[in-house]
Design an enzyme around this catalytic site. Sequence first.
Site, PDB file in Angstrom:
ATOM      1  N   CYS A 150      30.132  32.827 -42.622  1.00 47.80           N
ATOM      2  CA  CYS A 150      29.476  32.116 -41.373  1.00 47.80           C
ATOM      3  C   CYS A 150      29.497  33.244 -40.188  1.00 47.80           C
ATOM      4  O   CYS A 150      28.425  33.094 -39.171  1.00 47.80           O
ATOM      5  CB  CYS A 150      30.335  30.858 -40.820  1.00 47.80           C
ATOM      6  SG  CYS A 150      30.368  29.584 -42.259  1.00 47.80           S
ATOM      7  N   HIS A 183      28.562  28.658 -33.720  1.00 43.70           N
ATOM      8  CA  HIS A 183      28.265  28.285 -35.312  1.00 43.70           C
ATOM      9  C   HIS A 183      28.330  26.633 -35.414  1.00 43.70           C
ATOM     10  O   HIS A 183      29.379  26.077 -34.857  1.00 43.70           O
ATOM     11  CB  HIS A 183      29.307  28.883 -36.050  1.00 43.70           C
ATOM     12  CG  HIS A 183      29.408  28.526 -37.535  1.00 43.70           C
ATOM     13  ND1 HIS A 183      28.169  28.254 -38.386  1.00 43.70           N
ATOM     14  CD2 HIS A 183      30.251  28.000 -38.289  1.00 43.70           C
ATOM     15  CE1 HIS A 183      28.569  27.925 -39.360  1.00 43.70           C
ATOM     16  NE2 HIS A 183      29.943  27.847 -39.305  1.00 43.70           N
ATOM     17  N   ASN A 214      25.061  22.498 -41.197  1.00 44.92           N
ATOM     18  CA  ASN A 214      25.872  23.732 -41.382  1.00 44.92           C
ATOM     19  C   ASN A 214      25.080  24.938 -42.081  1.00 44.92           C
ATOM     20  O   ASN A 214      25.044  24.453 -43.240  1.00 44.92           O
ATOM     21  CB  ASN A 214      27.182  23.505 -41.650  1.00 44.92           C
ATOM     22  CG  ASN A 214      28.023  24.975 -41.634  1.00 44.92           C
ATOM     23  OD1 ASN A 214      27.278  25.983 -41.631  1.00 44.92           O
ATOM     24  ND2 ASN A 214      29.445  24.799 -41.607  1.00 44.92           N
TER      25      ASN A 214
END
Length: 332
Positions: free
Chosen positions: A117, A259, A289
Amino acid sequence: MNVAYPVRLLGTGAYLPTRQVTSANLDAEHQRPAGATERLGGVRYRHFAAPHETSTFMAAEALRQALATAGLAAHELDMLIATSVLPEQPMPTNAVLVHRAVGLSPHATCFDVNGSCLGFLHALETASAGLASGRYAYAAIVASEVASKGLNWDSSETSSLFGDGAAAVVLGPASPPDEAAVLGISFETHSQGADLCQIAAGGTRYNVVTPPPTPEDYFFRMDGPGVFRLASGVFPAFLNRLLHQAGHPREAIDCIIPHQASYMGLRFLTQRLGLDPERVVQILPTHGNQVSASLPSTLHAAVSSGRLRRGQLGLLLGTGAGVSLGAALLRY
């Protein structure tokens, strides 16, 4: 040691697949109680890619948008870094495929990075160093993920959370009196958490030649509470060090770009890190996400909505599988 890079963010772009999937859709499809999926993930809807919306298709669309915003032609790029957890194919790289799709010059340096990520932040550091050295004039980063193909629908925790999409940024050098810069960027890795988020199969250990113990090993698996416990124990000190080295207190940050890991992760930003919730950009409820595309998609949302304006300080931060921590402070 903190290093600042005189780099200016010239343009951003993003692409969302055309198919919108609500949490109510997933409740009905997977026989869950009404409202269960949204309660678990904090996501009202996300987008899933159609067969033609491959990783590089989406990345190319996002890059074209970022180039248009920057006022540059594709052939002016000297560097293209693509980031994803799962590329379109093992080789050639996503960057090469996007290079072909968008029509970059043969002299452009193109390669992929996989930082889970945090791939976008790793690419940002690499591109910024190249620009600051004078090696490159203009660089682009594209992040693209088709997370929907790696979900185990028997796991409500993970399948409730993720969405597909792509985002891109175009960068150029900054010089005085332009104050734009990446003022600080830092990473930490706490590998005792390496097993907390993983896709065990699909590499050289388990594959079609040497099958995994169960087919579920091809899907994403996460111990969400375990990741949260580990990250929450080390992230405050990590962020304190970055801000101290960059010489900017929390109160000076105009826009916080995290994030979009989870509802719990976003709440942690405000409760444990002491960040102003009014300054935190959230796209989780409408994007999910998006793995490595999450940070640049949130950055694009901040810039395009006017929440991050020229001259302001923006803080990008997040966690990745590993468990890894990453943050970057920039003056936009």
